[in-house]
Design a protein around this motif. Structure first.
Motif, PDB file in Angstrom:
ATOM      1  N   GLY A  72     -11.670   3.583  24.552  1.00  0.00           N
ATOM      2  CA  GLY A  72     -12.952   3.329  25.014  1.00  0.00           C
ATOM      3  C   GLY A  72     -13.120   1.637  24.987  1.00  0.00           C
ATOM      4  N   PRO A  73     -13.610   1.009  24.034  1.00  0.00           N
ATOM      5  CA  PRO A  73     -13.665  -0.372  24.086  1.00  0.00           C
ATOM      6  C   PRO A  73     -12.506  -1.070  24.547  1.00  0.00           C
ATOM      7  N   ALA A  74     -11.165  -0.655  23.998  1.00  0.00           N
ATOM      8  CA  ALA A  74     -10.085  -1.165  24.387  1.00  0.00           C
ATOM      9  C   ALA A  74      -9.098  -0.738  25.575  1.00  0.00           C
ATOM     10  N   ALA A  75     -10.072  -0.106  26.569  1.00  0.00           N
ATOM     11  CA  ALA A  75      -9.240   0.725  27.610  1.00  0.00           C
ATOM     12  C   ALA A  75      -8.849  -0.533  28.518  1.00  0.00           C
ATOM     13  N   CYS A  76      -9.121  -1.767  28.447  1.00  0.00           N
ATOM     14  CA  CYS A  76      -8.712  -2.761  29.300  1.00  0.00           C
ATOM     15  C   CYS A  76      -7.262  -2.778  29.491  1.00  0.00           C
ATOM     16  N   PHE A  77      -6.724  -2.486  28.258  1.00  0.00           N
ATOM     17  CA  PHE A  77      -5.372  -2.926  28.277  1.00  0.00           C
ATOM     18  C   PHE A  77      -4.476  -1.996  29.312  1.00  0.00           C
ATOM     19  N   ASP A  78      -4.827  -0.721  29.481  1.00  0.00           N
ATOM     20  CA  ASP A  78      -4.192   0.049  30.373  1.00  0.00           C
ATOM     21  C   ASP A  78      -4.540   0.037  31.619  1.00  0.00           C
ATOM     22  N   GLU A  79      -5.750  -0.414  31.819  1.00  0.00           N
ATOM     23  CA  GLU A  79      -6.396  -0.728  33.063  1.00  0.00           C
ATOM     24  C   GLU A  79      -5.607  -2.200  33.743  1.00  0.00           C
ATOM     25  N   ALA A  80      -5.466  -2.924  32.791  1.00  0.00           N
ATOM     26  CA  ALA A  80      -4.718  -4.249  33.144  1.00  0.00           C
ATOM     27  C   ALA A  80      -3.194  -3.868  33.678  1.00  0.00           C
ATOM     28  N   LEU A  81      -2.550  -2.938  32.989  1.00  0.00           N
ATOM     29  CA  LEU A  81      -1.158  -2.704  33.526  1.00  0.00           C
ATOM     30  C   LEU A  81      -0.857  -2.235  34.843  1.00  0.00           C
ATOM     31  N   ARG A  82      -2.128  -1.674  35.400  1.00  0.00           N
ATOM     32  CA  ARG A  82      -2.115  -1.484  36.785  1.00  0.00           C
ATOM     33  C   ARG A  82      -2.427  -2.081  37.838  1.00  0.00           C
ATOM     34  N   GLU A  83      -2.444  -3.434  37.235  1.00  0.00           N
ATOM     35  CA  GLU A  83      -2.899  -4.540  38.330  1.00  0.00           C
ATOM     36  C   GLU A  83      -1.350  -4.871  39.089  1.00  0.00           C
ATOM     37  N   ALA A 132       3.202  -0.154  14.696  1.00  0.00           N
ATOM     38  CA  ALA A 132       3.656   0.740  16.227  1.00  0.00           C
ATOM     39  C   ALA A 132       2.821   0.435  17.200  1.00  0.00           C
ATOM     40  N   GLN A 133       1.783   0.821  17.076  1.00  0.00           N
ATOM     41  CA  GLN A 133       0.855   0.536  18.021  1.00  0.00           C
ATOM     42  C   GLN A 133       0.775  -0.904  18.865  1.00  0.00           C
ATOM     43  N   ARG A 134       0.996  -1.892  18.142  1.00  0.00           N
ATOM     44  CA  ARG A 134       0.885  -3.164  18.459  1.00  0.00           C
ATOM     45  C   ARG A 134       2.725  -3.386  19.336  1.00  0.00           C
ATOM     46  N   ASN A 135       3.531  -2.823  18.748  1.00  0.00           N
ATOM     47  CA  ASN A 135       4.747  -2.797  19.386  1.00  0.00           C
ATOM     48  C   ASN A 135       4.870  -1.993  20.555  1.00  0.00           C
ATOM     49  N   ASP A 136       4.035  -1.163  20.609  1.00  0.00           N
ATOM     50  CA  ASP A 136       4.110  -0.416  21.720  1.00  0.00           C
ATOM     51  C   ASP A 136       3.652  -0.890  22.942  1.00  0.00           C
ATOM     52  N   ALA A 137       2.441  -1.691  22.596  1.00  0.00           N
ATOM     53  CA  ALA A 137       1.530  -2.520  23.669  1.00  0.00           C
ATOM     54  C   ALA A 137       2.582  -3.450  24.018  1.00  0.00           C
ATOM     55  N   ARG A 138       3.094  -4.528  23.333  1.00  0.00           N
ATOM     56  CA  ARG A 138       3.959  -5.319  23.609  1.00  0.00           C
ATOM     57  C   ARG A 138       5.134  -4.724  24.406  1.00  0.00           C
ATOM     58  N   THR A 139       5.844  -3.593  24.210  1.00  0.00           N
ATOM     59  CA  THR A 139       6.598  -3.156  25.053  1.00  0.00           C
ATOM     60  C   THR A 139       6.193  -2.977  26.504  1.00  0.00           C
ATOM     61  N   ALA A 140       5.111  -2.431  26.540  1.00  0.00           N
ATOM     62  CA  ALA A 140       4.507  -2.002  28.020  1.00  0.00           C
ATOM     63  C   ALA A 140       4.423  -3.303  28.554  1.00  0.00           C
ATOM     64  N   LEU A 141       4.005  -4.316  27.918  1.00  0.00           N
ATOM     65  CA  LEU A 141       3.795  -5.526  28.687  1.00  0.00           C
ATOM     66  C   LEU A 141       5.129  -6.081  29.251  1.00  0.00           C
ATOM     67  N   ARG A 142       6.232  -6.128  28.444  1.00  0.00           N
ATOM     68  CA  ARG A 142       7.458  -6.668  28.592  1.00  0.00           C
ATOM     69  C   ARG A 142       8.027  -5.915  29.896  1.00  0.00           C
ATOM     70  N   ARG A 143       7.801  -4.568  29.721  1.00  0.00           N
ATOM     71  CA  ARG A 143       8.591  -3.808  31.071  1.00  0.00           C
ATOM     72  C   ARG A 143       7.545  -4.130  32.335  1.00  0.00           C
ATOM     73  N   ARG A 144       6.372  -4.357  32.208  1.00  0.00           N
ATOM     74  CA  ARG A 144       5.629  -4.662  33.473  1.00  0.00           C
ATOM     75  C   ARG A 144       6.153  -5.921  33.772  1.00  0.00           C
ATOM     76  N   PHE A 145       6.094  -6.976  33.073  1.00  0.00           N
ATOM     77  CA  PHE A 145       6.682  -8.397  33.376  1.00  0.00           C
ATOM     78  C   PHE A 145       8.234  -8.287  33.974  1.00  0.00           C
ATOM     79  N   GLN A 146       8.931  -7.338  33.386  1.00  0.00           N
ATOM     80  CA  GLN A 146      10.395  -7.405  33.746  1.00  0.00           C
ATOM     81  C   GLN A 146      10.356  -6.704  35.424  1.00  0.00           C
ATOM     82  N   ARG A 147       9.375  -5.932  35.502  1.00  0.00           N
ATOM     83  CA  ARG A 147       9.482  -5.449  36.986  1.00  0.00           C
ATOM     84  C   ARG A 147       8.734  -6.494  37.898  1.00  0.00           C
TER      85      ARG A 147
END
Length: 200
Positions: A72-83, A132-147
Motif C-alpha cells: 500500500g503506502p510503500a508500493a512505490c518501490f515496485d512501481e519504480a523498478l518498472r520505470e 532481510a526485507q532491506r537486503n531484498d530491496a537493495r538486491t532488486a535495485l542492484r539487479r535493475r541497475f546492472q541491467r
C-alpha cells in the motif's frame, strides 16, 4: 446436542480489514516494541482473544501489517523498478517516498525504519525479518541497475551495488529526517539533490 445454527460459525463482531489498518498505523507510529498488546487491542477495538483468533500473536500481526504497508503506502518501490531508465527508477522511488513521508494523513517516518529501531530479545525475529526485507530491496535495485549498465543506460564504470546502497541510504535517511520533523519541502530538496548527482 448441536448448538443452534446461528451460534455455529457466528461472524466476527468487527471488521478484520479495518482492525489490521489500525494495527498498521499504530506499529508505524510507535515501532514494534513500542507497541503493546494493550495498545493494539485499544486501537483495533477488540479484545485479546479476538486478536489472537483473527491475526495470531503480536509478531504474526506485525507481519500482516507489514505486508499491507509494503503493498500500500510503500508500493512505490515496485512501481519504480518498472520505470524504463535507471534515473527514472530513482526519480520515481524518491518522489514516492517524499509523497508518502510528506502526507499529513500518514504517521511520521517509515514503518520499516521505525520498527528496525527496536531493541531487546523480543524484537530479534522482527529485526531479522526487516534486515532481510532491506537486503531484498537493495538486491532488486542492484539487479535493475546492472541491467541498466549492460544496456548502456548507466556509464560502464558504474558499480550497481554501490548505487543501490546509495539510493537506499537516501531513502532511509529521508524517513529518519521526516520522523524528526523535516517538512515536505525540505525532503523534496534532498531528493532533488540526490537526482542531481545521479551518474550519467
Amino acid at each position: 446436542m448441536n448448538p443452534p445454527a446461528a451460534a455455529r460459525g457466528r461472524p466476527r463482531a468487527f471488521d478484520p480489514d479495518a482492525a489490521l489498518q489500525q494495527a498498521l498505523e499504530l506499529f508505524w507510529r510507535q515501532g514494534y516494541e513500542g507497541t503493546s498488546l494493550s495498545d493494539l487491542t485499544a486501537a483495533m477495538g477488540i479484545n485479546r482473544p479476538s486478536l489472537y483468533a483473527a491475526f495470531g500473536n503480536k509478531e504474526q500481526l506485525f507481519r500482516q501489517a507489514l505486508e499491507r504497508y509494503l503493498s500500500g503506502p510503500a508500493a512505490c518501490f515496485d512501481e519504480a523498478l518498472r520505470e524504463p531508465t535507471a534515473r527514472k527508477v530513482a526519480g520515481r522511488l524518491l518522489q514516492g517516498v517524499v509523497s508518502q513521508l510528506g502526507d499529513p494523513k500518514n504517521p511520521g517516518g517509515c514503518m520499516v525504519v521505525q520498527a528496525a529501531l527496536s531493541s531487546g530479545a523480543e524484537a530479534d525475529p522482527i529485526r531479522q525479518m526487516l534486515a532481510a526485507q532491506r537486503n531484498d530491496a537493495r538486491t532488486a535495485l542492484r539487479r535493475r541497475f546492472q541491467r541498466a549498465i549492460t544496456a548502456g543506460d548507466l556509464p560502464a564504470g558504474t558499480k550497481a551495488g554501490d548505487l543501490a546502497a546509495y539510493l537506499m541510504a537516501v531513502v532511509h535517511g529521508l524517513a529518519v529526517q521526516a520522523a524528526g520533523g523535516l517538512s515536505r519541502k525540505e525532503l523534496q530538496a534532498v531528493a532533488d539533490l540526490a537526482l542531481r548527482t545521479w551518474p550519467g
